[in-house]
Design an enzyme around this catalytic site. Structure first.
Site, short mmCIF file in Angstrom:
data_model
loop_
_atom_site.label_atom_id
_atom_site.label_comp_id
_atom_site.label_asym_id
_atom_site.label_seq_id
_atom_site.Cartn_x
_atom_site.Cartn_y
_atom_site.Cartn_z
N ILE A 144 11.32 2.68 4.40
CA ILE A 144 12.14 3.76 3.83
C ILE A 144 12.61 4.70 4.93
CG2 ILE A 144 12.18 5.69 2.21
CD1 ILE A 144 10.09 4.15 0.54
N GLY A 193 5.80 -0.26 11.25
CA GLY A 193 7.23 -0.12 11.55
C GLY A 193 7.62 -0.91 12.79
N ALA A 234 5.40 8.70 7.17
CA ALA A 234 4.27 7.90 7.66
C ALA A 234 3.11 7.96 6.67
CB ALA A 234 3.83 8.44 9.02
N SER A 266 5.14 10.10 -4.64
CA SER A 266 5.24 8.82 -5.34
C SER A 266 5.03 9.01 -6.84
CB SER A 266 4.14 7.90 -4.81
OG SER A 266 3.98 6.80 -5.67
N TYR A 326 -4.34 5.75 -3.75
CA TYR A 326 -3.00 5.98 -3.19
C TYR A 326 -2.33 7.15 -3.91
CZ TYR A 326 1.99 5.51 -2.44
OH TYR A 326 3.29 5.80 -2.16
N LYS A 372 -1.42 11.16 -2.60
CA LYS A 372 -0.09 11.80 -2.66
C LYS A 372 -0.16 13.09 -3.48
CE LYS A 372 2.26 9.00 -0.16
NZ LYS A 372 3.10 9.41 0.96
N PHE A 408 10.00 6.28 -7.26
CA PHE A 408 9.58 5.22 -8.16
C PHE A 408 9.58 3.93 -7.33
CE2 PHE A 408 8.79 7.15 -12.34
CZ PHE A 408 8.84 8.45 -11.90
N LEU A 421 6.65 -6.47 -5.49
CA LEU A 421 7.11 -7.58 -6.34
C LEU A 421 8.38 -8.27 -5.82
CD1 LEU A 421 6.97 -9.27 -8.92
CD2 LEU A 421 8.20 -7.43 -10.09
N ILE A 479 2.19 -13.35 -11.60
CA ILE A 479 2.53 -12.19 -12.43
C ILE A 479 1.20 -11.54 -12.81
CG2 ILE A 479 3.48 -11.43 -14.64
CD1 ILE A 479 5.57 -13.54 -14.46
N ARG A 533 8.90 -1.18 -14.34
CA ARG A 533 9.09 -0.24 -13.23
C ARG A 533 10.58 0.09 -13.10
NH1 ARG A 533 4.50 -0.30 -13.84
NH2 ARG A 533 2.78 -0.55 -12.39
#
Ligand code: UDP
Length: 329
Positions: free
Chosen positions: A12, A36, A73, A116, A140, A144, A168, A189, A206, A220
């Site tokens: 990103i 990266g 980061a 997030s 995670y 955040k 998202f 995914l 899946i 999502r």
């Protein structure tokens, strides 16, 4: 403007650096290149460094004197965070504190934070707006949410101002195929489906077909990475103009199930790769779709690429290029 971008060599971050560069901003990327790549930094200067190293960070900020810092980061895999929580609290929380310390020390006031949708956990609303309470269900998301709390507290106590952007599901790649996702152990995914189509994996699993959704698989809100990059630019403009801290969701406002994404990936690639139904993955909420009214109304953001097949096509073109590049000696 002068902007320091942590994690600007990552997926990103590199797209945001590109958008900032195209808009004439002066950039330093601070990245340890753990996930990266130097080739992904299309604009500005790359400073290789670790956020753990407060004195290095301080020197870079002191010399560059950025108008704003954008902080990408982080460690980002939900499932890994369940297995290795300490890594997530260290990389995502402790390292962010180092960065905020270095900014404070140098009087740098403007901060754009990569948050997030994982902060919401299992939301009680179908369309999630920013007022929905935060109940993260994995380390995670918790990491955040913790930083969001820290930012709120610091902003109340000082003149730090920030925008936290709650992403998202970010996907797709630069439509000119110069940069894209290039992790060695991709778990997301769309990337996973495309790597399966390429033959890197024998099948796509899946994860969970018994969720309370119409086809039993998780839903999502997939947002093209260039639309997300534009949101950063607009959020920065908003912050500099209003000097007001805020939190904004980044998504399109509609979602796709895992089965729908798999069908679209097969259509775009023309490859009928093997798919198996597997048990649920730890830490996955059934449905996450953004109400992004706030981002749109406050910054004027309008998506350019709200089209699942376009998102997958740009990611596919990138995957083909990446494979070709890795084959070269
Ligand atoms: N998923 C899946 N198979 C995969 C990777 C992901 O079924 O190989 C599912 C995952 O369980 C979740 C959705 O796809 O329901 C999106 O997962 P991803 O890792 O892309 O993003 P997340 O929502 O976890 O940030």
């Amino acid at each position: 403007m002068k902007i320091l971008v942590t994690g600007g060599a990552g997926y990103i971050g590199s797209h945001v650096v590109n958008t900032l560069g195209e808009n004439g901003h002066d950039i330093i990327v601070f990245d340890n290149l753990s996930t990266g790549h130097d080739w992904a930094v299309l604009y500005g200067k790359l400073e290789v460094g670790n956020l753990e190293d407060g004195s290095h960070l301080n020197d870079v900020i002191n010399a560059f004197r950025p108008d704003a810092v954008m902080h990408f980061a982080a460690s980002i895999q939900v499932e890994e965070s369940v297995r290795e929580p300490l890594k997530y609290y260290r990389n995502n929380v402790a390292n962010t504190l180092n960065l905020l310390d270095a900014m404070d020390h140098n009087g740098i006031r403007n901060f754009i934070y990569s948050s997030s949708a994982a902060v919401y956990g299992i939301p009680d609303k179908l369309l999630v707006d920013e007022a929905v309470p935060l109940h993260p269900i994995n380390p995670y998301g918790a990491s955040k949410a913790m930083v969001e709390t820290v930012l709120g507290d610091i902003a109340r106590a000082s003149d730090l101002r920030y925008i936290a952007l709650r992403y998202f599901n970010v996907a797709g790649a630069d439509p000119k195929t110069r940069i894209g996702q290039a992790y060695l152990d991709a778990t997301h995914l769309i990337t996973r489906a495309l790597k399966t189509a390429q033959g890197d994996f024998t099948k796509l699993s899946i994860f969970g077909t018994d969720y309370p959704t119409p086809d039993g698989t998780c839903i999502r809100d997939y947002i093209h990475v260039v639309d997300l990059a534009n949101a950063h630019l607009l959020a920065l403009d908003y912050l500099m103009e209003t000097k007001k801290s805020d939190i904004m969701n980044c998504g399109y406002g509609h979602g796709f199930s895992v089965r729908e994404v798999v069908a679209a990936a097969k259509k775009v690639t023309g490859i009928n790769f093997t798919v198996e139904e597997a048990p649920r993955r730890a830490g996955d909420p059934p449905q996450l779709v953004a109400d992004s009214t706030k981002l749109r109304s406050m910054t004027g953001w309008q998506p350019l690429y709200d089209d699942l097949e376009f998102i997958i096509r740009t990611a596919w073109e990138w995957e083909l290029k990446l494979k070709q590049r890795r084959r070269q000696p």
